[in-house]
Design an enzyme around this catalytic site. Structure first.
Site, PDB file in Angstrom:
ATOM      1  CE1 TYR A 104      69.126  24.794  68.361  1.00 54.56           C
ATOM      2  CE2 TYR A 104      70.802  26.476  68.019  1.00 54.56           C
ATOM      3  CZ  TYR A 104      69.545  25.969  67.767  1.00 54.56           C
ATOM      4  OH  TYR A 104      68.705  26.631  66.902  1.00 54.56           O
TER       5      TYR A 104
ATOM      6  CE  LYS B 232      68.207  23.542  65.156  1.00 56.69           C
ATOM      7  NZ  LYS B 232      66.921  23.039  64.633  1.00 56.69           N
TER       8      LYS B 232
END
Length: 256
Positions: free
Chosen positions: A150, A154
């Site tokens: 994750y 990003k």
């Protein structure tokens, strides 16, 4: 004027839809949950007298960006604002994770975002006008043990957004990356943090969306929501990479 918003069924995506609706901008709402989208569409079209189209689609599928683009073309609508908000995370050690979930996350957080941006950036460049808002995260500024994929996705969203912002600037196309921290939304529950707390210390999705929308209108390229998040990012500039990853690991491990 029309805004295409992904992940619009709840949380920051739904609140961003409300921000656009307030300014009488028509909407194309995209997410997997059609009933939630239809409820929101009915609310916004009635309250603000705008046209709201709904497209139910699983954007974690590799072909979904092309499918969505074709569906929007069939509506004969020009997308003036592209909001890539859809995304999810997963808490836990990478070696023990479900690889399909990690693949779906990469597809949604990176692949679909990139494809949609390419498709609509080309149109906007030709028209010499348009705006793209990509929802990144304060996670984009650091490595993320216990949420490694994750955080990495990003990193990509932020770096990608900054790069194309410079490329598209001469064509009057603005690109903005919104970087919220932890927020009261469904994200935490989906990621594995457990059900929402009754008294959460985190900001509501509405607050984050209002901030992101305002910064986009100001043509800010990178916008970090929350003073604490901005201060932490600034403080980490004086830390070694080792210190940062060890600190994040301790913080994230405490959530398991």
């Amino acid at each position: 004027m029309t805004a295409l918003i992904t992940g619009a069924s709840a949380g920051i995506g739904a609140e961003l839809a409300r921000e656009f609706a307030k300014e009488k901008i028509n909407l194309i709402l995209v997410a997997r949950r059609e009933p939630s989208l239809k409820t929101l569409a009915a609310e916004l079209s009635a309250e603000y007298n705008i046209n709201v189209s709904v497209i139910a689609l699983d954007l974690s599928q590799p072909s979904s960006a092309t499918e969505l683009y074709k569906k929007v073309q069939s509506l004969r609508l020009t997308v003036n604002y592209l909001v890539n908000n859809a995304g999810f995370g997963d808490l836990g050690e990478f070696a023990d994770s479900e690889i399909q979930k990690q693949e779906d996350m990469i597809n949604l957080n990176i692949l679909t975002l990139t494809k949609l941006t390419r498709l609509y950036a080309a149109e906007m460049k030709t028209r010499t006008t348009g705006t793209i808002l990509n929802v990144a995260s304060d996670a984009a500024f650091r490595p993320g043990p216990m949420m490694s994929v994750y955080f990495a996705t990003k990193h990509f969203v932020l770096a990608f957004s900054e790069a194309i912002a410079e490329e598209l600037r001469p064509y009057n196309v603005h690109v903005s990356a919104l970087c919220p921290g932890a927020t009261q939304s469904e994200f935490g529950e989906v990621a594995g943090f457990g059900p929402p707390q009754e008294k959460s210390p985190f900001p509501k999705s509405k607050e984050v969306a209002e901030f992101g929308y305002l910064q986009m209108k100001k043509r800010e390229v990178v916008s970090v929501h929350g003073g604490d998040n901005r201060n932490r990012i600034e403080a980490e500039k004086s830390m070694s990479r080792k210190q940062i990853r060890e600190t994040v690991y301790q913080q994230m491990s405490g959530l398991i």
